[in-house]
Design an enzyme around this catalytic site. Structure first.
Site, PDB file in Angstrom:
ATOM      1  N   ASP A 166       1.700  -2.578  11.230  1.00 59.16           N
ATOM      2  CA  ASP A 166       0.983  -2.397  12.492  1.00 59.16           C
ATOM      3  C   ASP A 166       0.574  -3.736  13.100  1.00 59.16           C
ATOM      4  O   ASP A 166       0.629  -4.773  12.437  1.00 59.16           O
ATOM      5  CB  ASP A 166      -0.291  -1.564  12.246  1.00 59.16           C
ATOM      6  CG  ASP A 166       0.042  -0.185  11.741  1.00 59.16           C
ATOM      7  OD1 ASP A 166       0.974   0.440  12.291  1.00 59.16           O
ATOM      8  OD2 ASP A 166      -0.635   0.278  10.792  1.00 59.16           O
ATOM      9  N   TYR A 200       0.879  -3.657  -1.495  1.00 60.81           N
ATOM     10  CA  TYR A 200       0.018  -4.021  -0.372  1.00 60.81           C
ATOM     11  C   TYR A 200      -1.299  -4.577  -0.902  1.00 60.81           C
ATOM     12  O   TYR A 200      -1.791  -4.133  -1.944  1.00 60.81           O
ATOM     13  CB  TYR A 200      -0.293  -2.798   0.501  1.00 60.81           C
ATOM     14  CG  TYR A 200       0.740  -2.506   1.563  1.00 60.81           C
ATOM     15  CD1 TYR A 200       0.673  -3.112   2.810  1.00 60.81           C
ATOM     16  CD2 TYR A 200       1.779  -1.616   1.319  1.00 60.81           C
ATOM     17  CE1 TYR A 200       1.608  -2.832   3.801  1.00 60.81           C
ATOM     18  CE2 TYR A 200       2.740  -1.333   2.302  1.00 60.81           C
ATOM     19  CZ  TYR A 200       2.638  -1.945   3.536  1.00 60.81           C
ATOM     20  OH  TYR A 200       3.573  -1.683   4.511  1.00 60.81           O
TER      21      TYR A 200
END
Lengths: 250, 250
Positions: B52, B110
């Site tokens: 994003d 992540y």
């Protein structure tokens, strides 16, 4: 009332600390905000020292005289609500009227960060992307030779004119974390480009283009054209400014 | 020839990964550069997944078919010389023609970084400035409850429509370094906003507004409106994308 302001900043989008017409500087931002708080009168900001364009501060200090009545906490909050998000006030404290943020410095700590590994775009404005291997053992030996009282004429620009180039370095070290080196310098004060030039010479030693002993030689000869470059500004951090607690007591 | 490109980027000045007309995106930059290298033909970039706006990548991967003849090292150098300095190609390697950068992912890692301490302007785009104390022990217990195969419907936007919300998390942990928390998630894949929503719930648990067991409850109920917010994007890093070495061998 005189206040000591402790603050941090990201130097990336500033043209250095000192006010210059038409340029975005840290001093100009602080004065703009303090003018607003101080009822339209711009108080003079006296910092512990300047930092160059692109250089960061984890902790910088300045003293300022505010004529309106405001608590320490409210001054901090007011400044932070008005400042852009690349400057932040960590603390404000009332200090004696004769306190001086520059003259009374007992110790300053600077850090310089360098990446020997692959170029890292995420850290490009915060760690100098040298991206080549260095002989860290040699650099660790060499950095210790800066400790003590020395004339740092060779580590300032030729055109830099001042009364004294003598400063004391209390301690200096290199911390290695994977491929990131952090150079740490503690001293009673540092002159223009001194740290970036010391790092520049240490880089040449790490590349084995200069010898460890050249530190002693260059300090002695005071010769600026000694075959090293001023290291990039973005790796440099003013990490702390230390005062004697007696001087701070109102 | 099909190449696997491994690259990193600073997401601060991008509107996310995926190409969008008139916006600065990572895919658009890569395609612009590859078009130039590939003699004016824009090769299709297939990434391991999207990130994003404002999200960073320490290691992201994509495959691409290049029709001109170029060595791995020359492709890396050519891309880096043409890319802006907030994207960097770490490695290029020739892979089999049927290699697929998304379908063949074995594991993705992540990281999410959060600062519980004083606002830090230097890290404002790289660590979420939460600036409040959290009960880290409770959060450490709660994060372990995400490990395993679960339906993550409650951790994606309501309007996100897809065939399956089931993903497996191999491991999850929180590393504490002074006042900085790093959340680490390893899994076979993550869906839109999943990590930022898991962190959002963990923050509520750290604030003791939610209980540790609420993780189990929310996973079971699949209820998106469960009283937590999507954590800010700037603390999120795609840290690594792992493939089976057999799939990479030409």
């Amino acid at each position: 009332m005189r206040y000591l302001i402790t603050f941090s900043y990201d130097g990336t989008n500033f043209r250095g600390f000192e006010k210059q017409p038409g340029l975005r500087t840290i001093q100009a931002e602080l004065e703009r905000v303090l003018n607003y708080i101080n009822d339209g009168k711009t108080p003079k900001i006296v910092a512990s020292g300047r930092t160059d364009a692109l250089v960061h501060a984890k902790k910088q200090t300045a003293h300022v005289d505010i004529s309106v009545s405001i608590t320490e906490l409210k001054l901090k909050r007011a400044m932070n609500s008005l400042l852009p998000n690349d400057i932040h006030v960590i603390r404000t404290q009332v200090v004696p009227d004769n306190f001086h943020a520059r003259y009374m410095v007992v110790e300053k700590i600077y850090e310089y960060k360098l990446n020997m590994g692959e170029f890292n775009p995420i850290e490009r404005n915060y760690i100098y992307q040298f991206n080549k291997e260095l002989n860290v053992d040699l650099m660790k030996k060499a950095i210790k030779l800066f400790i003590g009282v020395h004339n740092f004429r060779a580590f300032t620009p030729k055109k830099d004119e001042r009364n004294s180039y003598v400063r004391e370095i209390y301690d200096a070290d290199i911390v290695e974390d994977n491929e990131i080196l952090t150079f740490i310098f503690r001293g009673n004060g540092f002159i223009k480009y001194q740290i970036r030039n010391m790092v520049g010479l240490l880089i040449q030693i790490g590349l084995q283009k200069k010898k460890v002993e050249d530190v002693i030689e260059i300090l002695k000869n005071k010769n600026r054209s000694a075959g090293f470059r001023t290291a990039h500004p973005e790796g440099l951090y003013l990490a702390d400014v230390i005062y004697d607690s007696k001087d701070l007591k109102k």
